[in-house]
Design a protein around this motif. Structure first.
Motif, PDB file in Angstrom:
ATOM      1  N   VAL A 196       0.884  -1.259   0.033  1.00 45.40           N
ATOM      2  CA  VAL A 196       0.127   0.034  -0.132  1.00 45.40           C
ATOM      3  C   VAL A 196       0.877   1.050   0.072  1.00 45.40           C
ATOM      4  N   GLU A 197       0.681   2.312  -0.880  1.00 45.09           N
ATOM      5  CA  GLU A 197       1.312   3.391  -0.987  1.00 45.09           C
ATOM      6  C   GLU A 197       0.340   4.345  -0.466  1.00 45.09           C
ATOM      7  N   ARG A 198      -0.367   5.318  -1.111  1.00 49.23           N
ATOM      8  CA  ARG A 198      -1.363   6.319  -0.682  1.00 49.23           C
ATOM      9  C   ARG A 198      -2.719   5.631  -0.399  1.00 49.23           C
ATOM     10  N   LEU A 199      -2.882   5.703   0.786  1.00 47.72           N
ATOM     11  CA  LEU A 199      -4.645   5.318   1.407  1.00 47.72           C
ATOM     12  C   LEU A 199      -5.616   5.595   0.674  1.00 47.72           C
ATOM     13  N   GLY A 200      -6.540   4.617   0.586  1.00 50.07           N
ATOM     14  CA  GLY A 200      -7.850   4.875  -0.209  1.00 50.07           C
ATOM     15  C   GLY A 200      -8.585   5.641   0.766  1.00 50.07           C
ATOM     16  N   LEU A 201      -9.746   6.344   0.216  1.00 51.08           N
ATOM     17  CA  LEU A 201     -10.746   7.021   1.002  1.00 51.08           C
ATOM     18  C   LEU A 201     -11.203   6.234   2.192  1.00 51.08           C
ATOM     19  N   GLY A 202     -11.125   6.909   3.251  1.00 51.36           N
ATOM     20  CA  GLY A 202     -11.765   6.254   4.503  1.00 51.36           C
ATOM     21  C   GLY A 202     -11.022   5.291   5.093  1.00 51.36           C
ATOM     22  N   LEU A 203      -9.793   4.809   4.631  1.00 51.31           N
ATOM     23  CA  LEU A 203      -8.831   4.013   5.223  1.00 51.31           C
ATOM     24  C   LEU A 203      -8.004   4.496   6.183  1.00 51.31           C
ATOM     25  N   GLY A 204      -7.398   3.641   7.070  1.00 52.51           N
ATOM     26  CA  GLY A 204      -6.480   4.101   8.061  1.00 52.51           C
ATOM     27  C   GLY A 204      -5.641   2.942   8.029  1.00 52.51           C
ATOM     28  N   ALA A 205      -4.325   3.467   8.267  1.00 51.63           N
ATOM     29  CA  ALA A 205      -3.290   2.059   8.588  1.00 51.63           C
ATOM     30  C   ALA A 205      -3.262   2.015   9.992  1.00 51.63           C
ATOM     31  N   ILE A 206      -3.414   0.548  10.380  1.00 54.83           N
ATOM     32  CA  ILE A 206      -3.273   0.005  11.623  1.00 54.83           C
ATOM     33  C   ILE A 206      -2.252  -0.912  12.216  1.00 54.83           C
ATOM     34  N   ALA A 207      -1.231  -1.066  11.271  1.00 53.38           N
ATOM     35  CA  ALA A 207      -0.005  -2.096  11.381  1.00 53.38           C
ATOM     36  C   ALA A 207       1.006  -1.554  10.387  1.00 53.38           C
ATOM     37  N   TRP A 208       2.375  -2.004  10.840  1.00 52.13           N
ATOM     38  CA  TRP A 208       3.380  -1.555  10.031  1.00 52.13           C
ATOM     39  C   TRP A 208       4.537  -2.640  10.071  1.00 52.13           C
ATOM     40  N   ALA A 209       5.203  -2.696   9.151  1.00 50.27           N
ATOM     41  CA  ALA A 209       6.611  -3.362   9.412  1.00 50.27           C
ATOM     42  C   ALA A 209       7.462  -2.545   9.725  1.00 50.27           C
ATOM     43  N   PRO A 210       8.964  -3.033  10.095  1.00 55.04           N
ATOM     44  CA  PRO A 210       9.817  -2.345  10.722  1.00 55.04           C
ATOM     45  C   PRO A 210      10.243  -1.196   9.771  1.00 55.04           C
ATOM     46  N   ASP A 211      10.315  -1.631   8.314  1.00 48.68           N
ATOM     47  CA  ASP A 211      10.662  -0.710   7.223  1.00 48.68           C
ATOM     48  C   ASP A 211       9.686   0.337   7.009  1.00 48.68           C
ATOM     49  N   GLY A 212       8.520   0.511   7.802  1.00 55.71           N
ATOM     50  CA  GLY A 212       7.639   1.474   7.301  1.00 55.71           C
ATOM     51  C   GLY A 212       6.350   1.056   6.462  1.00 55.71           C
ATOM     52  N   VAL A 213       6.699  -0.394   5.780  1.00 53.49           N
ATOM     53  CA  VAL A 213       5.520  -0.773   4.786  1.00 53.49           C
ATOM     54  C   VAL A 213       4.231  -0.703   5.740  1.00 53.49           C
ATOM     55  N   ILE A 214       3.195  -0.657   5.327  1.00 52.12           N
ATOM     56  CA  ILE A 214       1.801  -0.825   5.819  1.00 52.12           C
ATOM     57  C   ILE A 214       1.362  -2.062   5.698  1.00 52.12           C
ATOM     58  N   GLU A 215       1.130  -2.647   6.749  1.00 50.42           N
ATOM     59  CA  GLU A 215       0.916  -4.007   6.972  1.00 50.42           C
ATOM     60  C   GLU A 215      -0.593  -4.501   7.247  1.00 50.42           C
ATOM     61  N   ALA A 216      -1.608  -3.508   7.751  1.00 47.20           N
ATOM     62  CA  ALA A 216      -2.771  -3.625   7.810  1.00 47.20           C
ATOM     63  C   ALA A 216      -3.548  -2.447   7.890  1.00 47.20           C
ATOM     64  N   VAL A 217      -4.795  -2.293   6.956  1.00 48.81           N
ATOM     65  CA  VAL A 217      -5.593  -1.315   7.098  1.00 48.81           C
ATOM     66  C   VAL A 217      -6.953  -1.385   7.602  1.00 48.81           C
ATOM     67  N   ALA A 218      -7.735  -0.537   7.855  1.00 49.47           N
ATOM     68  CA  ALA A 218      -9.172  -0.660   8.271  1.00 49.47           C
ATOM     69  C   ALA A 218     -10.102   0.688   7.681  1.00 49.47           C
ATOM     70  N   HIS A 219     -11.133   0.412   7.515  1.00 52.03           N
ATOM     71  CA  HIS A 219     -12.057   1.428   7.037  1.00 52.03           C
ATOM     72  C   HIS A 219     -12.476   2.060   8.389  1.00 52.03           C
ATOM     73  N   ARG A 220     -12.593   3.275   8.348  1.00 55.72           N
ATOM     74  CA  ARG A 220     -13.045   4.198   9.324  1.00 55.72           C
ATOM     75  C   ARG A 220     -14.468   4.049   9.808  1.00 55.72           C
ATOM     76  N   GLU A 221     -15.254   3.846   8.853  1.00 55.06           N
ATOM     77  CA  GLU A 221     -16.749   3.668   9.130  1.00 55.06           C
ATOM     78  C   GLU A 221     -17.330   2.230   8.597  1.00 55.06           C
ATOM     79  N   LEU A 222     -16.649   1.411   8.024  1.00 52.52           N
ATOM     80  CA  LEU A 222     -17.200   0.411   7.686  1.00 52.52           C
ATOM     81  C   LEU A 222     -16.319  -1.045   8.169  1.00 52.52           C
ATOM     82  N   PRO A 223     -16.985  -2.055   8.098  1.00 59.28           N
ATOM     83  CA  PRO A 223     -16.358  -3.222   8.777  1.00 59.28           C
ATOM     84  C   PRO A 223     -15.266  -3.985   7.705  1.00 59.28           C
ATOM     85  N   ILE A 224     -14.358  -3.183   7.197  1.00 55.93           N
ATOM     86  CA  ILE A 224     -13.788  -3.864   6.075  1.00 55.93           C
ATOM     87  C   ILE A 224     -12.079  -3.507   6.519  1.00 55.93           C
TER      88      ILE A 224
END
Length: 261
Positions: A196-224
């Protein structure tokens, strides 16, 4: 992200034997039989873990096309999108010809993106793994890093497919949330050269690798939610995958309480 649910709610969600649609890219890879066998084994492990955590499972390939896939999974209570090949770069505004470009399966891309977008409309709980995690980001208008380069810890290169998964640490957001039961730092199994590079609309990063790579995302309003790693891998911690599957069930009970800070 905040996801609050009681033990009673999880138990009730489990007792209903809700249906989980497990969507794989394809069941036909005649050009890559070893990869097909490896991928099929990961999908089967995901199916087995889902059944063990209280789901009834419908397993289907995505390369049947958007209309057929939407019909096949239309009655499912939850969706699990599995890993696979690179997403065709035109879906996130990039030209083909990037380094280490893999095979693309455009019909599967279109079908899985259609499922994610319908899940957003219907508030259907959805979890994406690896490619599924990236598809979530693309479905909401985000972009991907096309290649992480030659030196990274996210995939073993130039090895037999059975050894492609590489273990590494992941740091999870400190606030309570969908991944909170896993701990602040876990070891995961990954096999990807994109991220993942630029996050999609409504998404937030919730986990990262030590090198900064986004390892998990979740939607702010939806169960995704998406995770970049493979919790269904043979050497992965099975309890972590069970927690993700139970968390998906919990969102059947109260999807409106899902939030990303």
């Amino acid at each position: 992200m905040i996801l609050m649910h009681s033990t009673w709610e999880v138990a009730m969600a489990s007792s209903r034997r809700s249906t989980l649609a497990v969507i794989e890219v394809t069941r036909m890879r005649p050009e890559a039989p070893d990869y097909q066998d490896f991928s099929a084994a990961l999908v089967q492990n995901a199916v087995d873990r889902a059944i063990g955590t209280g789901w009834d499972v419908v397993r289907t390939p995505a390369d049947i096309g958007p209309a057929a896939l939407l019909d096949a999974v239309g009655g499912a209570d939850g969706v699990l999108i599995m890993g696979g090949e690179d997403i065709a770069p035109e879906h996130y505004g990039v030209r083909r010809g990037y380094p280490n470009e893999g095979i693309h399966r455009p019909l599967a891309d279109e079908a899985q993106l259609a499922v994610i977008r319908r899940a957003a409309q219907t508030r259907t709980p959805l979890l994406g793994i690896c490619r599924g995690h990236q598809l979530i980001n693309v479905a909401f208008g985000g972009t991907l890093i096309t290649d992480l380069g030659e030196q990274h810890e996210h995939r073993n290169e130039d090895v037999p497919i059975q050894r492609v998964l590489n273990p590494h640490a992941v740091d999870i957001a400190a606030e309570p949330g969908y991944l909170a039961g896993l701990g602040d730092r876990i070891t995961v199994e990954s096999a990807h050269h994109q991220a993942v590079e630029r996050l999609g609309l409504g998404l937030g990063a919730i986990a990262w690798a030590p090198d900064g790579v986004i390892e998990a995302v979740a939607h702010r309003e939806l169960p995704i939610t998406g995770v970049q790693w493979h919790p269904e891998a043979p050497r992965a911690n099975a309890e972590h995958f069970d927690a993700l599957l139970l968390g998906l069930q919990a969102q059947l009970v109260a999807p409106d309480v899902v939030r990303v800070a």
